[in-house]
Design a protein around this motif. Structure first.
Motif, PDB file in Angstrom:
ATOM      1  N   UNK A 284     -17.885  18.691 -34.304  1.00  0.00           N
ATOM      2  CA  UNK A 284     -18.026  19.595 -35.439  1.00  0.00           C
ATOM      3  C   UNK A 284     -16.738  19.668 -36.244  1.00  0.00           C
ATOM      4  N   UNK A 285     -15.621  19.488 -35.582  1.00  0.00           N
ATOM      5  CA  UNK A 285     -14.344  19.493 -36.299  1.00  0.00           C
ATOM      6  C   UNK A 285     -13.952  18.078 -36.692  1.00  0.00           C
TER       7      UNK A 285
ATOM      8  N   UNK B  95     -26.527  23.641 -38.232  1.00  0.00           N
ATOM      9  CA  UNK B  95     -25.140  23.271 -38.479  1.00  0.00           C
ATOM     10  C   UNK B  95     -24.931  22.794 -39.909  1.00  0.00           C
TER      11      UNK B  95
ATOM     12  N   UNK C 191     -27.469  28.033 -26.663  1.00  0.00           N
ATOM     13  CA  UNK C 191     -26.503  27.065 -27.174  1.00  0.00           C
ATOM     14  C   UNK C 191     -25.821  27.606 -28.428  1.00  0.00           C
TER      15      UNK C 191
ATOM     16  N   UNK D  91     -21.540  28.628 -29.508  1.00  0.00           N
ATOM     17  CA  UNK D  91     -20.765  27.976 -30.557  1.00  0.00           C
ATOM     18  C   UNK D  91     -20.294  28.987 -31.599  1.00  0.00           C
TER      19      UNK D  91
ATOM     20  N   UNK E  10     -19.455  28.770 -34.574  1.00  0.00           N
ATOM     21  CA  UNK E  10     -19.984  28.643 -35.925  1.00  0.00           C
ATOM     22  C   UNK E  10     -21.353  29.308 -36.073  1.00  0.00           C
TER      23      UNK E  10
ATOM     24  N   UNK F 233     -11.431  25.235 -38.678  1.00  0.00           N
ATOM     25  CA  UNK F 233     -11.352  24.075 -37.789  1.00  0.00           C
ATOM     26  C   UNK F 233     -12.648  23.286 -37.685  1.00  0.00           C
ATOM     27  N   UNK F 234     -13.526  23.488 -38.640  1.00  0.00           N
ATOM     28  CA  UNK F 234     -14.757  22.712 -38.632  1.00  0.00           C
ATOM     29  C   UNK F 234     -14.742  21.851 -39.885  1.00  0.00           C
ATOM     30  N   UNK F 235     -15.102  20.587 -39.729  1.00  0.00           N
ATOM     31  CA  UNK F 235     -15.100  19.673 -40.867  1.00  0.00           C
ATOM     32  C   UNK F 235     -16.455  19.711 -41.567  1.00  0.00           C
TER      33      UNK F 235
ATOM     34  N   UNK G 210     -10.853  11.818 -43.845  1.00  0.00           N
ATOM     35  CA  UNK G 210     -11.187  10.603 -44.573  1.00  0.00           C
ATOM     36  C   UNK G 210     -12.537  10.028 -44.190  1.00  0.00           C
TER      37      UNK G 210
ATOM     38  N   UNK H 168     -15.257  11.404 -44.623  1.00  0.00           N
ATOM     39  CA  UNK H 168     -16.178  12.440 -44.179  1.00  0.00           C
ATOM     40  C   UNK H 168     -16.213  13.622 -45.138  1.00  0.00           C
TER      41      UNK H 168
ATOM     42  N   UNK I  83     -11.683  20.013 -44.261  1.00  0.00           N
ATOM     43  CA  UNK I  83     -11.629  20.953 -43.144  1.00  0.00           C
ATOM     44  C   UNK I  83     -10.497  21.928 -43.402  1.00  0.00           C
TER      45      UNK I  83
END
Lengths: 230, 230
Positions: A143-144, B44, B68, B72, B74, B172-174, B220, B222, B225
């Motif tokens: 995810x990061x 997500x 789950x 997480x 997020x 911290x999530x891209x 890069x 992608x 973040x």
DNA sequence: AGCTAATGTGACGTTCACGTGACACTATCT
DNA sequence: AGATAGTGTCACGTGAACGTCACATTAGCT
């Protein structure tokens, strides 16, 4: 392993018994099928979480079953481990291409069998959940989109990242260059297979400073593999 | 209800349709998922404001998904309403334990459904959206729509503000440009993805004078973040 | 030991993704 | 209405990433 159901498909009762004992020791629930027909019934009725599929069976062969399952959306994603005799190594390629997730050759070690099954379950779970994958001190957080070792970030290009991701999701399994091309680059790709060697090199180089030296292994005459201890 | 996105997770198309009609009447935006996999992808990628989650699903059960999500960061705070059949009342306890915010039993009254959703949004709004977020010396106060660093105000355009807000809520999530488009601009948008680069630039420029230089990172190949130390 | 095919490795040219400033258009405020 | 801030698009520059090659090295054989 809680609540997981494994379907055992093999025509020899002795083999089935051995497998069942090993699996039940590890707390898997077992269903058995002694021929293709029973297997077909069971896979649609019971929707097992994983299938152990014998390769050599009278009437309908394992690969035929496997192909059929891969074509059906309901069974497409159920992981299949092939059981092969030593002598049948050549059919391995066909099996893996048909979509088998792993293989075990007979005679097998119960411990190894269970280990591989667990690996596959971990992989399947992580494919859906994109939860972080870690081996030793390395942590990949999808995810990061980051990889760290002992907290320090590892610098990877996009291709190296995807390559590592793929290896982490299929630990201890060797892949041909063609398979890597299909799975990491994408299916319609026309590049030289030797290019993969270079990216393997770059990946190794990126991991090397952290002491991760023997993780990406070459399997001579075949391809590459990511090995993780025990 | 303006701008709120609801994710409907149910394997039966008929149920999904009923829910969608009810929700769109009340001006919610709807996304649908017909199995656990689609649900996971959607939660997500789209980061819905609320999830209607069917309890009985093939493959991965609702409770498994919910657990789950709760693990997480997020997705932890996204409210979930369980959909249960009358007969499954016992599983209610498990569901509420796993972190469901409410439940509706099928067959449901559309009016009741909407009412409960609104209640939850009101509760969540007062719980979350007004509490200031801070990293290091930066403080974002959503209720005042202001950002300050060491007490000094940071000058941001509306878009930069929303962008920063989004990044702060998912540190911290891209994110891919597409995800940013969906979540910061809104889902029905037709602008060039490269425009995002420009806004990233503007955001960076605004933070730069305060020494916040490596917080908005490019991933890069992608997207982007927001990284915050440890 | 020596041979051969397979793999390792560094270098290089090219492509491509991203950074950045300028500009025109729109909305908003006075 | 005029002024001003905000926004989306474009063009250009730059550096990273990629694929290929040439050559070095190694593994596995006889």
């Amino acid at each position: 392993m809680d609540n997981k159901t494994v379907l055992i498909v093999d025509d020899e009762a002795a083999i089935r018994d051995m497998l069942r004992v090993a699996l039940e020791m590890a707390n898997f629930r077992c269903i058995e099928a002694k021929n293709a027909y029973e297997a077909q019934v069971s896979i649609v009725d019971d929707l097992p979480d994983l299938v152990l599929l014998d390769w050599m069976m009278p009437e309908v062969s394992g690969i035929e079953l496997l192909r059929r399952w891969r074509r059906n959306p309901d069974t497409k994603k159920i992981p299949v481990i092939m059981l092969t005799a030593k002598a049948e190594e050549e059919s391995l390629v066909k099996g893996l291409d048909a979509g088998a997730d792993d293989y075990i050759s007979k005679p097998f070690s119960p411990r190894e069998l269970v280990a591989r099954i667990k690996t596959i379950f971990r992989r399947v779970a992580s494919e859906i959940s994109d939860s972080p994958i870690s081996i030793d001190e390395m942590i990949m957080d999808p995810s990061a989109r980051s990889v760290t070792i002992t907290g320090k970030p590892v610098s990877l290009g996009p291709t190296e990242y995807r390559l590592l991701e793929f290896f982490l999701m299929h630990q201890n399994r060797a892949f041909t260059r063609e398979q890597l091309l299909n799975n990491v680059w994408g299916n319609n790709v026309y590049i030289d297979e030797r290019t993969i060697d270079v990216h393997i090199r770059r990946l190794r180089k990126a991991l090397e400073p952290f002491g991760y030296e023997n993780y990406v292994q070459t399997v001579r005459g075949f391809g590459y593999r990511m090995a993780v201890p025990e």
